[in-house]
Scaffold this active site. Sequence first.
Site, PDB file in Angstrom:
ATOM      1  N   THR A 370       0.867  -1.155   0.000  1.00 34.78           N
ATOM      2  CA  THR A 370       0.000   0.000   0.000  1.00 34.78           C
ATOM      3  C   THR A 370       0.905   1.206   0.000  1.00 34.78           C
ATOM      4  O   THR A 370       2.094   1.086   0.225  1.00 34.78           O
ATOM      5  CB  THR A 370      -0.852  -0.080   1.285  1.00 34.78           C
ATOM      6  OG1 THR A 370      -1.569  -1.287   1.215  1.00 34.78           O
ATOM      7  CG2 THR A 370      -1.749   1.093   1.501  1.00 34.78           C
ATOM      8  N   SER A 441     -10.738  -2.474   6.226  1.00 37.20           N
ATOM      9  CA  SER A 441      -9.391  -1.966   5.964  1.00 37.20           C
ATOM     10  C   SER A 441      -8.726  -1.540   7.267  1.00 37.20           C
ATOM     11  O   SER A 441      -9.392  -1.355   8.286  1.00 37.20           O
ATOM     12  CB  SER A 441      -9.499  -0.769   5.021  1.00 37.20           C
ATOM     13  OG  SER A 441      -8.242  -0.157   4.856  1.00 37.20           O
TER      14      SER A 441
END
Length: 561
Positions: A370, A441
């Site tokens: 990420t 998330s």
Amino acid sequence: MKKLIALILFISIPLNAASRLPVRAKHVMVASVDSIASRVGADVMKRGGNAVDAAIAVALTLAVTWPEAGNLGGGGSMLLRNADGTEEAIDYRERAPLSATRDMYLDATGNIIKDASLVGYQASGVPGTVAGLTLAHKRHGKLPWADLVEPARKLAAEGFPVSEYLARSLTVKRTMERLQKFPESWRIYERNGRSYEAGETFVQPELAATLARIQKDPSDFYRGETARSIITDMQAHGGNLTADDLSRYQPTIRTPLHSTYRGYEIITMPPPSSGGVALIEMLNMLEPYDLGAMGWHSSEEVHTIVEVMRRAYADRAKFLGDTDFVTVPVKGLMARSYAEQRRKDIDAVHASDSKAVAAGEPTRYESPQTTHFTIIDADGNVVTSTYTLNESYGSAVTVPGAGFLLNDEMDDFTSKPGVPNTYGLIQGEANAVAAQKRPLSSMTPTIVLKDGKVAFATGSPGGGTIINTVLQVIVNVIDFKMNIQQAVDEPRFHHQWLPDKISWEPFEFSRDTNDALVKMGYVFAEKPDSLGDAESIAVDPKTGDRLGASDPRRGGMAVGW
Ligand code: DON
């Protein structure tokens, strides 16, 4: 006299042990993992763009120059605070396709189908990045959309020098093996049978063509030629995304979460990220302890923080999920009375046992990749955003002719309750797969205010470790009075309830601290790790200068003017 001068010098020069100083600039700052992207963002603001314009250009540039996480085929979380004090969160998280079902990753005997949620055509959620950036532009952008796409398009068409980090990431064994399974991906990321070396020029003509179409009309991604390329490839390989999935995708504007910590105001990301809720729960539990007096990384301080992490991650596993689908006790988990109750069984000298630390009982139910970047513009607007393909290079599937990778975000769902996902996170029913649901998330873009003004903004990649990275940056600044660069640079640790062990970074703990913690009952991960990449910016309270702090862990850069 000499003594007096020495004393004055000692008092007036802030000490920054083993850390660079932040990058200082008067007006604007971009902190990102990639120097090219940071320069693109600073340049957009030179041309009159605001922080949102810069964020769009940075995100699209990272999709070209940082392909392991920068993306068109993934999704993310963006937190914005405008100079007038208004704020919002843009949730551009992927959504499960319409065909998704609770047990889609289990075989007939109820076991997880290896890699199905991680590699290949079943692993992807409906991408949200292009729609999220388009929405941010519609609501806040100043410069024309096409001008913001142009730097990325040009870099894809003309190429850019491969960075050390990109070259290294392409040679990671697992990455190579995954990319080699998909000929279109391997064709793009290999060069004459080997990986790109640092300094070589990487040109991506198909990606440039996709960006040119998006530049003309971003809805091309969901309803035009790009959408058709995705669907054709999905149909050819029994994939899970359909035309309906793409055309229905909508990002969501959400209200950020608010709390306070030692007189600072914390603004952070709401669900479907677990990050904000867990961060606030941990800060609430920590507030009654005098961490500063315990000493940075003393066994007492590490013990206190780990116990708090353990409890918040146990709660994450049980309660958190997409609030559009399940009821999450957000207020209950963030209540100070709950933190008070939750920390009651923290023993001053012994580690708890995670098996005995189940989730708490908050008041219910009120109605490896990420990347993160943070931007402040000349007016004081702040954008802090984390976006991702999930693992490095996502599902490893590149849409033929379109030049971009698809995500493997479906692995963030609970494939099977109680069985860890790729980050070792145990997850619960609240995060079960369902059509159109967003996987839970950990992305935690966060803005911290002091006296109503921006003090700093931060966020990080790192899967389940993200929330603890953000926590430690905040504690380092507020409890230990570190400048933002040092707060980012210092080694971090991580505990996520299960597995019941402390992850750590190289040279983090002295032998004494290590031994003291082992005596208390802690188990350390066998090998050190690298935890996160906290691309952060602070504002000097006296001068208003922007203080950029890129994280040294992945070779990023802060650029300002
Ligand atoms: O949304 C999440 O929490 C994960 N998909 C993030 C993945 C990640 O940070 C990987 N990076 N290092």
